[in-house]
Design an enzyme around this catalytic site. Sequence first.
Site, PDB file in Angstrom:
ATOM      1  CG  ASP A 103       4.087  -0.195  -1.138  1.00  0.00           C
ATOM      2  OD1 ASP A 103       4.463   0.641  -1.978  1.00  0.00           O
ATOM      3  OD2 ASP A 103       3.895   0.089   0.057  1.00  0.00           O
ATOM      4  NE  ARG A 139       2.310   1.005   7.523  1.00  0.00           N
ATOM      5  CZ  ARG A 139       2.574   2.001   6.678  1.00  0.00           C
ATOM      6  NH1 ARG A 139       1.689   2.979   6.502  1.00  0.00           N
ATOM      7  NH2 ARG A 139       3.702   2.026   5.995  1.00  0.00           N
ATOM      8  CG  LEU A 187      12.758   2.426  -2.946  1.00  0.00           C
ATOM      9  CD1 LEU A 187      12.471   3.628  -2.038  1.00  0.00           C
ATOM     10  CD2 LEU A 187      14.258   2.279  -3.195  1.00  0.00           C
TER      11      LEU A 187
HETATM   12  C1  UD1 Z   1       5.903   6.286   1.360  1.00  0.00           C
HETATM   13  C2  UD1 Z   1       6.205   7.790   1.292  1.00  0.00           C
HETATM   14  C3  UD1 Z   1       4.879   8.546   1.277  1.00  0.00           C
HETATM   15  C4  UD1 Z   1       4.011   8.079   0.129  1.00  0.00           C
HETATM   16  C5  UD1 Z   1       3.825   6.573   0.159  1.00  0.00           C
HETATM   17  C6  UD1 Z   1       3.146   6.121  -1.111  1.00  0.00           C
HETATM   18  C7  UD1 Z   1       8.318   8.130   2.482  1.00  0.00           C
HETATM   19  C8  UD1 Z   1       8.968   8.596   3.718  1.00  0.00           C
HETATM   20  N1  UD1 Z   1       6.996   8.155   2.435  1.00  0.00           N
HETATM   21  O1  UD1 Z   1       5.277   6.034   2.610  1.00  0.00           O
HETATM   22  O2  UD1 Z   1       5.124   9.936   1.159  1.00  0.00           O
HETATM   23  O3  UD1 Z   1       2.765   8.748   0.167  1.00  0.00           O
HETATM   24  O4  UD1 Z   1       5.091   5.889   0.258  1.00  0.00           O
HETATM   25  O5  UD1 Z   1       2.775   4.777  -1.088  1.00  0.00           O
HETATM   26  O6  UD1 Z   1       8.992   7.744   1.546  1.00  0.00           O
HETATM   27  N2  UD1 Z   1      11.439   0.494   1.929  1.00  0.00           N
HETATM   28  C9  UD1 Z   1      12.740   0.017   1.852  1.00  0.00           C
HETATM   29  N3  UD1 Z   1      13.588   0.261   2.874  1.00  0.00           N
HETATM   30  C10 UD1 Z   1      13.236   0.980   3.974  1.00  0.00           C
HETATM   31  C11 UD1 Z   1      11.904   1.473   4.049  1.00  0.00           C
HETATM   32  C12 UD1 Z   1      11.029   1.197   3.003  1.00  0.00           C
HETATM   33  O7  UD1 Z   1      13.104  -0.624   0.865  1.00  0.00           O
HETATM   34  O8  UD1 Z   1      14.074   1.168   4.854  1.00  0.00           O
HETATM   35  C13 UD1 Z   1      10.514   0.193   0.816  1.00  0.00           C
HETATM   36  C14 UD1 Z   1       9.323  -0.631   1.262  1.00  0.00           C
HETATM   37  O9  UD1 Z   1       9.584  -2.016   1.096  1.00  0.00           O
HETATM   38  C15 UD1 Z   1       8.224  -0.147   0.333  1.00  0.00           C
HETATM   39  C16 UD1 Z   1       8.629   1.269  -0.033  1.00  0.00           C
HETATM   40  O10 UD1 Z   1       9.984   1.410   0.341  1.00  0.00           O
HETATM   41  O11 UD1 Z   1       8.138  -0.921  -0.846  1.00  0.00           O
HETATM   42  C17 UD1 Z   1       7.782   2.315   0.693  1.00  0.00           C
HETATM   43  O12 UD1 Z   1       7.889   2.126   2.082  1.00  0.00           O
HETATM   44  P1  UD1 Z   1       6.628   2.262   3.028  1.00  0.00           P
HETATM   45  O13 UD1 Z   1       7.047   1.978   4.414  1.00  0.00           O
HETATM   46  O14 UD1 Z   1       5.490   1.495   2.499  1.00  0.00           O
HETATM   47  O15 UD1 Z   1       6.338   3.836   2.893  1.00  0.00           O
HETATM   48  P2  UD1 Z   1       4.991   4.574   3.212  1.00  0.00           P
HETATM   49  O16 UD1 Z   1       4.865   4.740   4.682  1.00  0.00           O
HETATM   50  O17 UD1 Z   1       3.874   3.953   2.503  1.00  0.00           O
HETATM   51 CA    CA Z   2       3.624   2.183   1.258  1.00  0.00          CA
END
Ligand code: UD1
Ligand code: CA
Length: 455
Positions: A101, A16, A9
Amino acid sequence: MDNLRVLILAAGKSTRMKSKYAKVLHRAGGCTLIEHVVSTARGVSPDIFVVVGHSADQVKTAVSAATFVDQKEQLGTGHAVIAARDSFSGYSGDVLVMPGDVPLVTTGTLERFIRFHREGGYQASVLTAEIDNPAGYGRIVRGNNQALDSIVEHRDASPDILKIHEINSGIYVFNAPVLFESLSRLRTDNAQKEFYLTDAIAILAGQKHKVGAFKAESAEEILGINTRQELAAVDQILRRRKCASLMAEGVTIVDPASTYIDADVRIGPDTIIYPSVQIYGPSVIGEDVTIHSFSRISNSRIGDRCTVLEGCVIVDTVAAEDVSLGPYAHVRMGATLAAKVKVGNFVEIKKSTLGSGTKSMHLAYLGDATIGKDVNIGAGVITCNYDGVNKHPTVVEDGAFVGTDSQLIAPVRIGKNSYVAAGSSVTDDVPPDSLAIARGRQVVKENWVKDRKKK
Ligand code: UD1
Ligand code: CA
């Protein structure tokens, strides 16, 4: 591993990070975060799918040989997986879901995690870790007999749940059809009004599917990056790993904490690296090389037994064996230095070739020049290679001696074994075995000072 696809993903923005670039394009340890994750994922499966959205074109360029899925609007991690539904239709194997990430996770940990999932007969498994400061992460909620119950996001957690130190890494294995079936039940009744992938766990647990949690041995590996502070912390860890592996291969690194070496750099044994050195890109450093402090080497090859003294900047350069550089040399743009060349204090070399044994020890600029073997370039020699419109070449043949403070006004050629007298402005070619003097003659007016005082 068989019957396994990876879904990464990487569509999210970097709110942030306060950045206009997608988060996964930020760099740590010399590569973008997405490159780290993709290369680790390739260790378990060649079938890589990447969900892209923000800066999609740049993410696609950073990653090669993957199938890309577009997520037009970023409505959460669950929504990102839903975007890949069509790409997985008809596929009934396992899918390893990873965020883009988490650059520190290793292939070994992923393999152990996938084995846990398969040997335990789970439909869904989550990779977790116990960490000192769980702020920001989703918390792992276990019910009776420690069985996985749900994942609760930090922002949605009650004070009791916030006390849990076991966190969600964001890495999961699912049976693909079971995953996509559960996603149609996701809702957005949460603090971020998003479709959370994490909710799939509670949905599946509620449907009596077998869900499992596998705790990683090293909490460090699951560090996710959401802020610039976390990016710096991860960068430091990656560089520490690189220094450790080079030291294990026989390189002396005097102060690993201040040494910055990119992942792709190769260095031969018995090379010594002093504090505050930076070596970037796919650089190759030979054996028995000494690199002193405050030098930066990018995308260059440095041969065996070379010495790089303090404060050099060496970019896109090839140096053969026994070359000495610096202190304070700037060598760049395809410079090629043959064996035993010496480039000394405050010398700049651009797009030039120096033959073996040639010396330019002090304060010179050599640009667009082809310099033969055993040439002596005196202090302060300048190639005047630019006429304001075009660049012109300078050739200095083998064995020539270019005297101190001379200017070689290009295009110009200094013949084999010739001498250029100090302080010359050379505008015309010099034939071999000759002496060129191109300067005003000295005039001495005796008693000039006394005569002036008398007036
Ligand atoms: C997420 C998890 C959290 C976990 C953490 C670990 C969820 C709701 N939460 O939170 O439980 O502890 O990762 O690092 O999943 N992304 C997309 N499309 C979107 C949203 C996000 O592709 O619409 C991708 C982002 O680019 C990223 C990854 O998903 O690479 C995670 O998204 P991020 O917003 O960083 O999630 P966290 O808030 O860190
Ligand atoms: Ca994250």
